[in-house]
Design a protein around this motif. Structure first.
Motif, PDB file in Angstrom:
ATOM      1  N   CYS A   1     -82.037 -76.345 -80.019  1.00 52.11           N
ATOM      2  CA  CYS A   1     -82.637 -75.412 -80.980  1.00 52.11           C
ATOM      3  C   CYS A   1     -83.974 -75.929 -81.498  1.00 52.11           C
ATOM      4  O   CYS A   1     -84.921 -75.163 -81.664  1.00 52.11           O
ATOM      5  CB  CYS A   1     -81.688 -75.197 -82.155  1.00 52.11           C
ATOM      6  N   ILE A   2     -84.053 -77.219 -81.751  1.00 48.94           N
ATOM      7  CA  ILE A   2     -85.260 -77.798 -82.341  1.00 48.94           C
ATOM      8  C   ILE A   2     -86.342 -78.032 -81.300  1.00 48.94           C
ATOM      9  O   ILE A   2     -87.509 -77.773 -81.535  1.00 48.94           O
ATOM     10  CB  ILE A   2     -84.923 -79.135 -83.036  1.00 48.94           C
ATOM     11  N   ALA A   3     -85.947 -78.547 -80.127  1.00 52.76           N
ATOM     12  CA  ALA A   3     -86.917 -79.056 -79.154  1.00 52.76           C
ATOM     13  C   ALA A   3     -87.745 -77.981 -78.492  1.00 52.76           C
ATOM     14  O   ALA A   3     -88.869 -78.235 -78.088  1.00 52.76           O
ATOM     15  CB  ALA A   3     -86.187 -79.876 -78.092  1.00 52.76           C
ATOM     16  N   GLY A   4     -87.250 -76.782 -78.334  1.00 52.86           N
ATOM     17  CA  GLY A   4     -88.004 -75.758 -77.637  1.00 52.86           C
ATOM     18  C   GLY A   4     -87.970 -75.998 -76.130  1.00 52.86           C
ATOM     19  O   GLY A   4     -87.152 -76.743 -75.631  1.00 52.86           O
ATOM     20  N   THR A   5     -88.906 -75.389 -75.411  1.00 52.37           N
ATOM     21  CA  THR A   5     -88.878 -75.483 -73.953  1.00 52.37           C
ATOM     22  C   THR A   5     -90.109 -76.134 -73.360  1.00 52.37           C
ATOM     23  O   THR A   5     -90.099 -76.513 -72.213  1.00 52.37           O
ATOM     24  CB  THR A   5     -88.729 -74.080 -73.341  1.00 52.37           C
ATOM     25  N   GLU A   6     -91.193 -76.246 -74.082  1.00 44.87           N
ATOM     26  CA  GLU A   6     -92.407 -76.810 -73.510  1.00 44.87           C
ATOM     27  C   GLU A   6     -92.353 -78.330 -73.525  1.00 44.87           C
ATOM     28  O   GLU A   6     -91.804 -78.944 -74.437  1.00 44.87           O
ATOM     29  CB  GLU A   6     -93.631 -76.349 -74.290  1.00 44.87           C
ATOM     30  N   GLU A   7     -92.951 -78.915 -72.485  1.00 40.94           N
ATOM     31  CA  GLU A   7     -93.012 -80.374 -72.384  1.00 40.94           C
ATOM     32  C   GLU A   7     -94.120 -80.883 -73.312  1.00 40.94           C
ATOM     33  O   GLU A   7     -95.241 -80.399 -73.292  1.00 40.94           O
ATOM     34  CB  GLU A   7     -93.316 -80.774 -70.944  1.00 40.94           C
ATOM     35  N   GLU A   8     -93.791 -81.832 -74.141  1.00 41.72           N
ATOM     36  CA  GLU A   8     -94.767 -82.372 -75.081  1.00 41.72           C
ATOM     37  C   GLU A   8     -95.558 -83.491 -74.408  1.00 41.72           C
ATOM     38  O   GLU A   8     -94.975 -84.367 -73.793  1.00 41.72           O
ATOM     39  CB  GLU A   8     -94.030 -82.923 -76.302  1.00 41.72           C
ATOM     40  N   PRO A   9     -96.877 -83.474 -74.496  1.00 36.14           N
ATOM     41  CA  PRO A   9     -97.657 -84.560 -73.892  1.00 36.14           C
ATOM     42  C   PRO A   9     -97.413 -85.881 -74.634  1.00 36.14           C
ATOM     43  O   PRO A   9     -97.053 -85.884 -75.810  1.00 36.14           O
ATOM     44  CB  PRO A   9     -99.103 -84.100 -74.057  1.00 36.14           C
ATOM     45  N   ALA A  10     -97.587 -86.982 -73.905  1.00 37.02           N
ATOM     46  CA  ALA A  10     -97.400 -88.302 -74.505  1.00 37.02           C
ATOM     47  C   ALA A  10     -98.466 -88.518 -75.574  1.00 37.02           C
ATOM     48  O   ALA A  10     -99.650 -88.350 -75.330  1.00 37.02           O
ATOM     49  CB  ALA A  10     -97.490 -89.378 -73.440  1.00 37.02           C
ATOM     50  N   ARG A  11     -98.017 -88.889 -76.768  1.00 34.98           N
ATOM     51  CA  ARG A  11     -98.946 -89.150 -77.863  1.00 34.98           C
ATOM     52  C   ARG A  11     -98.213 -89.939 -78.940  1.00 34.98           C
ATOM     53  O   ARG A  11     -96.992 -90.086 -78.913  1.00 34.98           O
ATOM     54  CB  ARG A  11     -99.508 -87.863 -78.437  1.00 34.98           C
ATOM     55  N   VAL A  12     -98.982 -90.430 -79.897  1.00 33.96           N
ATOM     56  CA  VAL A  12     -98.391 -91.139 -81.018  1.00 33.96           C
ATOM     57  C   VAL A  12     -97.778 -90.115 -81.959  1.00 33.96           C
ATOM     58  O   VAL A  12     -98.405 -89.115 -82.296  1.00 33.96           O
ATOM     59  CB  VAL A  12     -99.466 -91.968 -81.762  1.00 33.96           C
ATOM     60  N   HIS A  13     -96.562 -90.343 -82.379  1.00 29.63           N
ATOM     61  CA  HIS A  13     -95.868 -89.403 -83.268  1.00 29.63           C
ATOM     62  C   HIS A  13     -96.277 -89.661 -84.708  1.00 29.63           C
ATOM     63  O   HIS A  13     -96.217 -90.777 -85.195  1.00 29.63           O
ATOM     64  CB  HIS A  13     -94.353 -89.548 -83.102  1.00 29.63           C
ATOM     65  N   ARG A  14     -96.684 -88.600 -85.367  1.00 25.68           N
ATOM     66  CA  ARG A  14     -97.163 -88.716 -86.744  1.00 25.68           C
ATOM     67  C   ARG A  14     -96.050 -88.628 -87.777  1.00 25.68           C
ATOM     68  O   ARG A  14     -96.227 -89.010 -88.911  1.00 25.68           O
ATOM     69  CB  ARG A  14     -98.203 -87.629 -87.027  1.00 25.68           C
ATOM     70  N   SER A  15     -94.899 -88.089 -87.376  1.00 31.06           N
ATOM     71  CA  SER A  15     -93.805 -87.974 -88.342  1.00 31.06           C
ATOM     72  C   SER A  15     -92.472 -88.209 -87.643  1.00 31.06           C
ATOM     73  O   SER A  15     -92.386 -88.178 -86.412  1.00 31.06           O
ATOM     74  CB  SER A  15     -93.821 -86.586 -88.993  1.00 31.06           C
ATOM     75  N   VAL A  16     -91.469 -88.420 -88.430  1.00 29.07           N
ATOM     76  CA  VAL A  16     -90.124 -88.618 -87.893  1.00 29.07           C
ATOM     77  C   VAL A  16     -89.648 -87.352 -87.187  1.00 29.07           C
ATOM     78  O   VAL A  16     -89.007 -87.417 -86.140  1.00 29.07           O
ATOM     79  CB  VAL A  16     -89.147 -89.018 -89.026  1.00 29.07           C
ATOM     80  N   GLY A  17     -89.989 -86.201 -87.725  1.00 24.86           N
ATOM     81  CA  GLY A  17     -89.571 -84.928 -87.122  1.00 24.86           C
ATOM     82  C   GLY A  17     -90.108 -84.751 -85.714  1.00 24.86           C
ATOM     83  O   GLY A  17     -89.385 -84.336 -84.811  1.00 24.86           O
ATOM     84  N   THR A  18     -91.407 -85.070 -85.515  1.00 25.67           N
ATOM     85  CA  THR A  18     -91.959 -84.940 -84.164  1.00 25.67           C
ATOM     86  C   THR A  18     -91.355 -85.962 -83.217  1.00 25.67           C
ATOM     87  O   THR A  18     -91.157 -85.671 -82.041  1.00 25.67           O
ATOM     88  CB  THR A  18     -93.499 -85.069 -84.159  1.00 25.67           C
TER      89      THR A  18
ATOM     90  N   THR B   1     -87.851 -86.853 -78.655  1.00 27.20           N
ATOM     91  CA  THR B   1     -86.701 -87.568 -78.085  1.00 27.20           C
ATOM     92  C   THR B   1     -85.666 -86.594 -77.562  1.00 27.20           C
ATOM     93  O   THR B   1     -85.136 -86.769 -76.454  1.00 27.20           O
ATOM     94  CB  THR B   1     -86.071 -88.487 -79.149  1.00 27.20           C
ATOM     95  N   LEU B   2     -85.383 -85.549 -78.331  1.00 26.81           N
ATOM     96  CA  LEU B   2     -84.405 -84.557 -77.886  1.00 26.81           C
ATOM     97  C   LEU B   2     -84.886 -83.818 -76.646  1.00 26.81           C
ATOM     98  O   LEU B   2     -84.096 -83.527 -75.741  1.00 26.81           O
ATOM     99  CB  LEU B   2     -84.101 -83.576 -79.014  1.00 26.81           C
ATOM    100  N   ARG B   3     -86.174 -83.540 -76.541  1.00 27.39           N
ATOM    101  CA  ARG B   3     -86.716 -82.907 -75.325  1.00 27.39           C
ATOM    102  C   ARG B   3     -86.511 -83.800 -74.107  1.00 27.39           C
ATOM    103  O   ARG B   3     -86.136 -83.341 -73.038  1.00 27.39           O
ATOM    104  CB  ARG B   3     -88.213 -82.624 -75.485  1.00 27.39           C
ATOM    105  N   ARG B   4     -86.793 -85.066 -74.283  1.00 26.37           N
ATOM    106  CA  ARG B   4     -86.667 -85.994 -73.154  1.00 26.37           C
ATOM    107  C   ARG B   4     -85.217 -86.183 -72.736  1.00 26.37           C
ATOM    108  O   ARG B   4     -84.918 -86.263 -71.547  1.00 26.37           O
ATOM    109  CB  ARG B   4     -87.303 -87.325 -73.508  1.00 26.37           C
ATOM    110  N   VAL B   5     -84.325 -86.256 -73.705  1.00 21.37           N
ATOM    111  CA  VAL B   5     -82.900 -86.375 -73.374  1.00 21.37           C
ATOM    112  C   VAL B   5     -82.440 -85.130 -72.631  1.00 21.37           C
ATOM    113  O   VAL B   5     -81.745 -85.217 -71.616  1.00 21.37           O
ATOM    114  CB  VAL B   5     -82.055 -86.604 -74.649  1.00 21.37           C
ATOM    115  N   ARG B   6     -82.821 -83.962 -73.127  1.00 19.87           N
ATOM    116  CA  ARG B   6     -82.443 -82.719 -72.463  1.00 19.87           C
ATOM    117  C   ARG B   6     -82.983 -82.673 -71.032  1.00 19.87           C
ATOM    118  O   ARG B   6     -82.292 -82.262 -70.104  1.00 19.87           O
ATOM    119  CB  ARG B   6     -82.945 -81.513 -73.255  1.00 19.87           C
ATOM    120  N   ALA B   7     -84.223 -83.131 -70.835  1.00 21.52           N
ATOM    121  CA  ALA B   7     -84.811 -83.134 -69.492  1.00 21.52           C
ATOM    122  C   ALA B   7     -84.053 -84.079 -68.563  1.00 21.52           C
ATOM    123  O   ALA B   7     -83.858 -83.780 -67.389  1.00 21.52           O
ATOM    124  CB  ALA B   7     -86.286 -83.529 -69.561  1.00 21.52           C
ATOM    125  N   GLU B   8     -83.613 -85.207 -69.077  1.00 24.36           N
ATOM    126  CA  GLU B   8     -82.895 -86.175 -68.245  1.00 24.36           C
ATOM    127  C   GLU B   8     -81.487 -85.712 -67.895  1.00 24.36           C
ATOM    128  O   GLU B   8     -80.904 -86.170 -66.933  1.00 24.36           O
ATOM    129  CB  GLU B   8     -82.833 -87.539 -68.926  1.00 24.36           C
TER     130      GLU B   8
END
Length: 186
Positions: A37-54, A59-66
């Motif tokens: 529900c939170i992660a959505g479907t688009e792949e997020e580019p590698a970058r420094v995370h500015r907040s815990v939420g991002t 992390t949830l996107r990557r786990v789902r992809a794996e």
């Protein structure tokens, strides 16, 4: 385990292990659903995370992809089985080095690893509290005294925590230097 613990204690421990296992599986399923529900479907580019939420969403996107395809799931499960097998073998080899003699070293090592995993839900594994408690409990079932069990736990903690820490420090230092250099460039 029934012979080591006795029928009543075995039933009590089995009930707790079953409850904790069910709780862990339930938590994994809930986190997976929430992650979708939170992660959505688009792949997020590698970058420094500015907040815990991002960071959590990424992390949830990557786990789902794996875990998205049976092939990736099989690869991850195979890797986990190899890792657990190597950990049990490592523990079995370390028992005599710590001066611990048990009749079934594979059972003792497997028990310590299993109880450590469960204890990590409550006790911090990084500082050795969970592994130490699990080691004392499991090895006491084999007649090992607390001092020898804690010696084994300390050696196991050092073997599993210190090498990655020592190997990771140069990488962190290099990352720090890289960030400092990129911050100085316009």
């Amino acid at each position: 385990w029934r012979l080591l613990l006795g029928p009543e204690e075995f039933a009590r421990v089995t009930g707790w292990v079953g409850l904790l296992t069910f709780g862990g599986i339930t938590a994994a399923v809930v986190l997976t659903v929430v992650g979708r529900c939170i992660a959505g479907t688009e792949e997020e580019p590698a970058r420094v995370h500015r907040s815990v939420g991002t960071l959590i969403r990424s992390t949830l996107r990557r786990v789902r992809a794996e875990l998205a395809t049976p092939r990736r799931l099989a690869r991850n499960l195979s890797g986990a089985m190899v890792e657990v097998t190597l950990m049990v073998l490592g523990m079995m080899l370390l028992l005599p080095a710590a001066g611990v003699e048990v009749p079934l070293p594979w059972l003792a090592a497997s028990g310590v690893l299993a109880l450590t995993s469960i204890a990590s839900l409550v006790l911090p594994a990084t500082y050795g509290a969970g592994p130490a408690a699990a080691t004392v409990v499991v090895l006491s079932l084999f007649g090992v005294d607390r001092t020898a069990a804690l010696t084994f736990a300390a050696l196991w903690w050092a073997l599993t925590v210190l090498p990655p820490l020592l190997l990771g420090l140069p990488s962190l230092w290099a990352l720090r230097l890289e960030r400092r250099a990129s911050a100085q460039q316009p």
